[in-house]
Design a protein around this motif. Sequence first.
Motif, PDB file in Angstrom:
ATOM      1  N   LYS B  80      19.480  18.552 -59.904  1.00 26.54           N
ATOM      2  CA  LYS B  80      20.331  19.632 -59.426  1.00 26.54           C
ATOM      3  C   LYS B  80      20.393  20.673 -60.529  1.00 26.54           C
ATOM      4  O   LYS B  80      20.996  20.442 -61.586  1.00 26.54           O
ATOM      5  N   ASP B  81      19.747  21.782 -60.286  1.00 25.36           N
ATOM      6  CA  ASP B  81      19.622  22.844 -61.287  1.00 25.36           C
ATOM      7  C   ASP B  81      20.576  23.982 -60.918  1.00 25.36           C
ATOM      8  O   ASP B  81      20.475  24.547 -59.832  1.00 25.36           O
ATOM      9  N   VAL B  82      21.521  24.277 -61.802  1.00 25.88           N
ATOM     10  CA  VAL B  82      22.430  25.403 -61.581  1.00 25.88           C
ATOM     11  C   VAL B  82      22.177  26.439 -62.666  1.00 25.88           C
ATOM     12  O   VAL B  82      22.166  26.090 -63.853  1.00 25.88           O
ATOM     13  N   ASN B 105       9.135  18.753 -53.328  1.00 23.34           N
ATOM     14  CA  ASN B 105       9.829  17.477 -53.428  1.00 23.34           C
ATOM     15  C   ASN B 105       8.944  16.384 -52.835  1.00 23.34           C
ATOM     16  O   ASN B 105       8.673  16.356 -51.637  1.00 23.34           O
ATOM     17  N   GLU B 109      14.633  11.528 -52.993  1.00 24.37           N
ATOM     18  CA  GLU B 109      15.861  12.069 -53.596  1.00 24.37           C
ATOM     19  C   GLU B 109      15.946  13.577 -53.369  1.00 24.37           C
ATOM     20  O   GLU B 109      14.921  14.257 -53.291  1.00 24.37           O
ATOM     21  N   ALA B 110      17.144  14.097 -53.333  1.00 28.57           N
ATOM     22  CA  ALA B 110      17.334  15.529 -53.102  1.00 28.57           C
ATOM     23  C   ALA B 110      16.981  16.348 -54.342  1.00 28.57           C
ATOM     24  O   ALA B 110      17.191  15.909 -55.468  1.00 28.57           O
ATOM     25  N   SER B 111      16.447  17.537 -54.099  1.00 29.25           N
ATOM     26  CA  SER B 111      16.260  18.523 -55.172  1.00 29.25           C
ATOM     27  C   SER B 111      17.098  19.732 -54.813  1.00 29.25           C
ATOM     28  O   SER B 111      17.077  20.190 -53.672  1.00 29.25           O
ATOM     29  N   GLU B 112      17.829  20.251 -55.803  1.00 32.39           N
ATOM     30  CA  GLU B 112      18.723  21.366 -55.494  1.00 32.39           C
ATOM     31  C   GLU B 112      18.658  22.417 -56.581  1.00 32.39           C
ATOM     32  O   GLU B 112      18.645  22.101 -57.769  1.00 32.39           O
ATOM     33  N   HIS B 113      18.637  23.671 -56.150  1.00 33.49           N
ATOM     34  CA  HIS B 113      18.737  24.783 -57.102  1.00 33.49           C
ATOM     35  C   HIS B 113      19.806  25.748 -56.616  1.00 33.49           C
ATOM     36  O   HIS B 113      19.738  26.242 -55.497  1.00 33.49           O
ATOM     37  N   ASP B 114      20.802  25.993 -57.463  1.00 29.84           N
ATOM     38  CA  ASP B 114      21.854  26.959 -57.143  1.00 29.84           C
ATOM     39  C   ASP B 114      21.751  28.112 -58.143  1.00 29.84           C
ATOM     40  O   ASP B 114      22.086  27.942 -59.320  1.00 29.84           O
ATOM     41  N   ARG B 143      15.661  19.441 -49.696  1.00 30.04           N
ATOM     42  CA  ARG B 143      15.370  20.598 -50.556  1.00 30.04           C
ATOM     43  C   ARG B 143      16.482  21.606 -50.302  1.00 30.04           C
ATOM     44  O   ARG B 143      16.556  22.212 -49.244  1.00 30.04           O
ATOM     45  N   ASN B 146      21.165  26.999 -52.768  1.00 25.14           N
ATOM     46  CA  ASN B 146      22.437  27.687 -52.524  1.00 25.14           C
ATOM     47  C   ASN B 146      22.565  28.904 -53.424  1.00 25.14           C
ATOM     48  O   ASN B 146      23.118  28.820 -54.518  1.00 25.14           O
TER      49      ASN B 146
END
Lengths: 309, 309
Positions: B80-82, B105, B109-114, B143, B146
Amino acid sequence: MSVDLSPIDESLLAEIAGLHGMPKGAFNIRRDGQLVERHNSAFIEISTKTDVPGIDIRIAPGTKGETVYIPVIVTQSGLKDVVYNTFYVGEDCDIKIVAGCGIHNASHEASEHDGIHSFYLGKNSRVVYVEKHYGEGEGTGERILNPTTNVYMEENSYCEMELVQLRGVTSTVRDTNAELAAGAKLVLVEKLLTHDNQTAESNMKVELKGDDSSVQVISRSVAQDNSVQIFNPLVIGEAACRGHVQCDAIIMGNAKVKAIPGIEAASEDALLVHEAAIGKIAGDQIVKLMTLGLTEEEAEKEILDDFLS
Amino acid sequence: MSVDLSPIDESLLAEIAGLHGMPKGAFNIRRDGQLVERHNSAFIEISTKTDVPGIDIRIAPGTKGETVYIPVIVTQSGLKDVVYNTFYVGEDCDIKIVAGCGIHNASHEASEHDGIHSFYLGKNSRVVYVEKHYGEGEGTGERILNPTTNVYMEENSYCEMELVQLRGVTSTVRDTNAELAAGAKLVLVEKLLTHDNQTAESNMKVELKGDDSSVQVISRSVAQDNSVQIFNPLVIGEAACRGHVQCDAIIMGNAKVKAIPGIEAASEDALLVHEAAIGKIAGDQIVKLMTLGLTEEEAEKEILDDFLS
């Protein structure tokens, strides 16, 4: 007109229902929470509810060309009148219903009328419904009108509703709900005028449940002085249906208007459109009328009357 | 291109930022939460934030004709990259900024970039901002993207934003906020494609605070399969300003789309308009292209590409 009615009563009834004298056919006139006079016709029966304040209006299948009047007036300050009126319209009818509420408030106490109107339209029936709201009186007391309108439309029924707030209503919260079966068509016209420090909130929810159902929502409003208006119409398409929402508002003085029309398509075959516009009267329209000899005030009034008519 | 980048990295950068090899001028490439490579130009300085993850991009007054690239790629599952990126654009600039995020991906597992992007536009500056989002990969992991975009526009600045979700993004919540001073003009274009069981929510709030400020919001989306989209754009006019919001959505399969565009006029001199339409591709458009030799699928693809281009 009946001896029971004062000049103020008669003036209110003329304003909200166009009545001069008792109407022909079926009617029910309510004043200050009490029945003034009621009349049934051969096909339209009005009866007092036994559980809550209000009336049931039963229209026999096949009734055509009749008009029912159910106006309400409030002249007693400090009164909060809540009334439930339910219309059972049989199949294959073609009728008109005239409602409306007028408040004359001469005091510093608030007068309030909350009318909860429900309509059950049988198959293939046509109903034209007109409801006008109006407030007046020299008192400082608030004139409050909170109408709830529920419409349940069976197959191929048609309903045209004209919901109007003329003027003089201190605050209003308007809730309108409709459910349409296959082939049903609803035309919902709302016209609101607010002035001084008045507030108006209008919430609408129209559910298009059957194939070939359709709704047209036309909202026109004028916000003057320091008044505030909020519009939340929502159309939900759950079938092969069509919905069109149009909100137009004229803003004047320090008034504020907020329009949040929602459309929600839950079917690939739903076609939903909305448009909204808020702005002041176009200057060139005023100039045009002034070249025809009107003063600026007259030109403005002419444009507003035309917009809300 | 740099030896640090894998073929998957290179492919993602081409998709989201049109990059083939390292760009000229100022850029910052981030992968899996880490800096890959950064370059400043004479007038554009990129520095690492000291309080939160992210970068400050300072563009000297008068900078013209330059393009800054700040793409982000995520190939590590479970990350999770913010990141907070802040642009300080001096007065009298005329620049282009290319951002974007691509996720590959390969896992469950989930990959997230905010990405939280803030833009401060100096007087008379012009900025074109392009941001593309894209997801791919054989994994079942979500994927998630946000983005938050904040734009603060000084007098007579101009900003054109193109915010695009290409495809492959499992879920997104998009928040866009703008404040416009006198004479500022914002053109906000959002294009979204969702498919399978994806969800997308887009919230926008544009405040027109200065006289002669204006905003044009153009939202175009395609919802396929079982995907769900919600749009909540709100334009508030607090001065002599103009706002126009247009939302058009094409709905396919079992998809659902809800559009609730709000306009709020708090000034008599605000002119605000919005329009929205949700429906499927018109059958006659498909037939027309099929008479030109396309199959039904090709015709549909042609129409969708054209709609989102």
